[in-house]
Motif scaffolding. Structure first.
Motif, short mmCIF file in Angstrom:
data_model
loop_
_atom_site.label_atom_id
_atom_site.label_comp_id
_atom_site.label_asym_id
_atom_site.label_seq_id
_atom_site.Cartn_x
_atom_site.Cartn_y
_atom_site.Cartn_z
N VAL A 44 37.43 24.96 34.66
CA VAL A 44 38.60 25.62 35.23
C VAL A 44 39.80 24.69 35.15
CG1 VAL A 44 39.53 26.79 37.26
CG2 VAL A 44 37.07 26.83 36.82
N CYS A 45 40.90 25.21 34.60
CA CYS A 45 42.18 24.49 34.60
C CYS A 45 43.05 25.14 35.67
CB CYS A 45 42.86 24.59 33.24
SG CYS A 45 44.50 23.83 33.19
N SER A 46 43.36 24.39 36.72
CA SER A 46 44.12 24.90 37.86
C SER A 46 45.54 24.35 37.81
CB SER A 46 43.44 24.50 39.17
OG SER A 46 44.24 24.86 40.28
N ARG B 260 48.92 24.33 39.96
CA ARG B 260 49.65 24.63 41.20
C ARG B 260 51.13 24.33 40.96
NH1 ARG B 260 49.48 25.85 46.26
NH2 ARG B 260 47.21 26.17 46.20
N GLN C 178 49.37 29.28 42.76
CA GLN C 178 48.36 28.61 41.96
C GLN C 178 47.79 29.57 40.93
OE1 GLN C 178 45.23 26.86 44.26
NE2 GLN C 178 44.33 25.79 42.54
N LYS C 179 47.70 29.11 39.70
CA LYS C 179 47.10 29.89 38.61
C LYS C 179 45.86 29.15 38.12
CE LYS C 179 50.51 32.94 38.30
NZ LYS C 179 50.31 34.38 38.62
N GLU C 180 44.83 29.90 37.79
CA GLU C 180 43.61 29.30 37.27
C GLU C 180 43.29 29.89 35.90
OE1 GLU C 180 40.43 29.62 40.07
OE2 GLU C 180 41.16 27.93 41.27
N TYR D 60 40.35 29.86 32.93
CA TYR D 60 38.97 29.52 32.62
C TYR D 60 38.87 29.18 31.14
CZ TYR D 60 37.94 31.27 37.25
OH TYR D 60 37.91 31.45 38.61
N GLU E 225 47.48 20.40 48.67
CA GLU E 225 47.28 20.03 47.28
C GLU E 225 48.63 19.80 46.59
OE1 GLU E 225 44.56 19.50 45.38
OE2 GLU E 225 43.29 19.70 47.14
N TYR F 154 41.66 19.76 36.54
CA TYR F 154 40.50 20.35 35.87
C TYR F 154 39.26 20.19 36.77
CZ TYR F 154 42.92 20.78 31.39
OH TYR F 154 43.78 21.15 30.39
N THR G 241 31.55 21.99 42.54
CA THR G 241 32.83 21.83 41.86
C THR G 241 33.17 20.36 41.79
OG1 THR G 241 33.54 23.93 42.82
CG2 THR G 241 35.24 22.58 41.79
#
Length: 382
Positions: A58-60, A62, A76-78, A80, A138, A144, A165
């Motif tokens: 997962v690439c997060s 914010r 925040q966007k995630e 995959y 955060e 990642y 995680t």
């Protein structure tokens, strides 16, 4: 001879799923990214029940403060970047386990399952933006995670008790080949005045490592009738948050100004060298400074320059960091100023490429992480 090798371990809160990885930094070589190799160990209960286990990278991203997330807003966007069912194991698996995975599977028993995830080179590097002293939650930036969970499908809502995680980083190192020596010349003429003012700025090289002193060579030729009263040199960090159309800004991370050799009178020339060292320690309280991504609560450094294979990759999901030297000549209230800019690259040197040989009698130095967080201090397990 017994050789120790480092392994990172994290378990789900219910203890049914355990993740092992050999490292947490994965290098982007521009053309390809190092594969994420790991081993998954299931509890006997999950193994007998043939519970479906999925793995994802997962690439997060914010892009807003966590404390401002009210009324359903989410900053925040995630993304995959990889997703695969790891258990029950597919009959056709097209990958060869690494030496580390083979050693871990032999050591951990029959419930150990090796896996590999591959990232695209266009994925952004790990970068975080420094928070202000009064900010909590955060930080903004790109992070990642390797996520392992039990569920019915890859899109199933995960349950915290059966999810692991672990934070990782995607990093870039300095290229082996450097570019040409940076040099620029700018000139300024004045209305109703003869002649012009010329400023030549040169760096001794294009690539600098973090903590290295930058020598800025300035040559000033004053063929005008104006007087140069002061010289200022700066290292500017450019941050481009590509999610926003106007998400570009600059921060001065090192600066020096001098009046030595000034005033520079009409018809005279001056050559001088100014030394600058961009360091995070000089910018601890500066909000918005781009830093290299963190995987634990430890000191980091200013973000490295983002290297792109082509300009089209600027539209990728993430934050792009660049650096430039800016030199200004101040001519007083009526004369204005003359400025010159030179881009350069600031990165970490590439570590030694000699591979570690894992022998049959090698022992794993396991570093464990607490279950309730990915960023709390680790404790050693023996």
């Amino acid at each position: 001879m017994v050789v120790n090798f480092k392994v990172f371990k994290k378990s789900s809160p219910n203890g049914k799923i355990t993740l092992y990885v050999g490292k947490r930094d994965y290098v982007d070589h521009i053309s390809a990214v190092e594969p994420i190799d790991g081993v998954l160990v299931l509890d006997d209960e999950y193994s007998r029940e043939n519970r479906k286990i999925f793995g994802q990278v997962v690439c997060s991203f914010r892009y807003g403060r966590e404390e401002d997330e009210v009324m359903g807003l989410n900053f925040q966007k995630e993304l995959y970047l990889a997703s695969e069912q790891l258990f029950p194991v597919a009959e056709k698996r097209d990958f060869t386990p690494s030496k580390l995975q083979e050693r871990l599977v032999k050591k951990l028993g029959g419930n150990a399952i090796p896996f590999t995830f591959n990232l695209q080179p266009s994925a952004p590097a790990s970068v975080t933006l420094q928070q202000g002293r009064d900010e909590a939650g955060e930080p903004c930036g790109v992070q990642y995670f390797v996520k392992i969970f039990a569920g019915e499908s890859e899109t199933d809502r995960t349950h915290r008790r059966s999810t692991v995680t672990l934070g990782i980083r995607k990093v870039q190192f300095a290229p082996s080949k450097t570019g040409a020596q940076p040099c620029t010349i700018v000139r300024k003429d004045f209305m109703l005045s003869p002649g012009e003012l010329e400023l030549e700025v040169t760096l001794d090289k294009q690539l600098y490592f973090h903590g290295e002193k930058i020598a800025v060579n300035c040559c000033i030729r004053n063929n005008s009738n104006k007087v140069v009263k002061k010289i200022k040199a700066m290292v500017q960090q450019g941050v481009d948050v590509v999610l926003f159309q106007n998400g570009q800004y600059r921060n001065t991370v090192a600066s020096m100004e001098t009046t030595e050799g000034c005033p520079i009178q009409p018809g005279s020339s001056v050559q001088k060298v100014m030394y600058l060292t961009p360091l995070l320690s000089s910018n601890k309280d500066r909000k918005g400074i781009a830093l290299d991504g963190q995987v634990k609560k430890e000191d980091t450094n200013l973000a490295s320059t983002t290297l792109l294979a082509s300009p089209e990759q600027r539209d990728a999901f993430g934050i792009i960091v660049s650096y430039a030297i800016k030199v200004k000549l101040f001519l007083g209230a009526l004369g204005g100023e003359l400025a010159a800019e030179l881009p350069f690259v600031l990165m970490h040197p590439k570590p030694g490429t000699k591979p570690k040989v894992i022998h049959a009698d090698s022992q794993a130095d396991v570093e464990c992480f607490r279950q309730d967080t990915i960023d709390q201090d680790s404790v050693d397990c023996y």
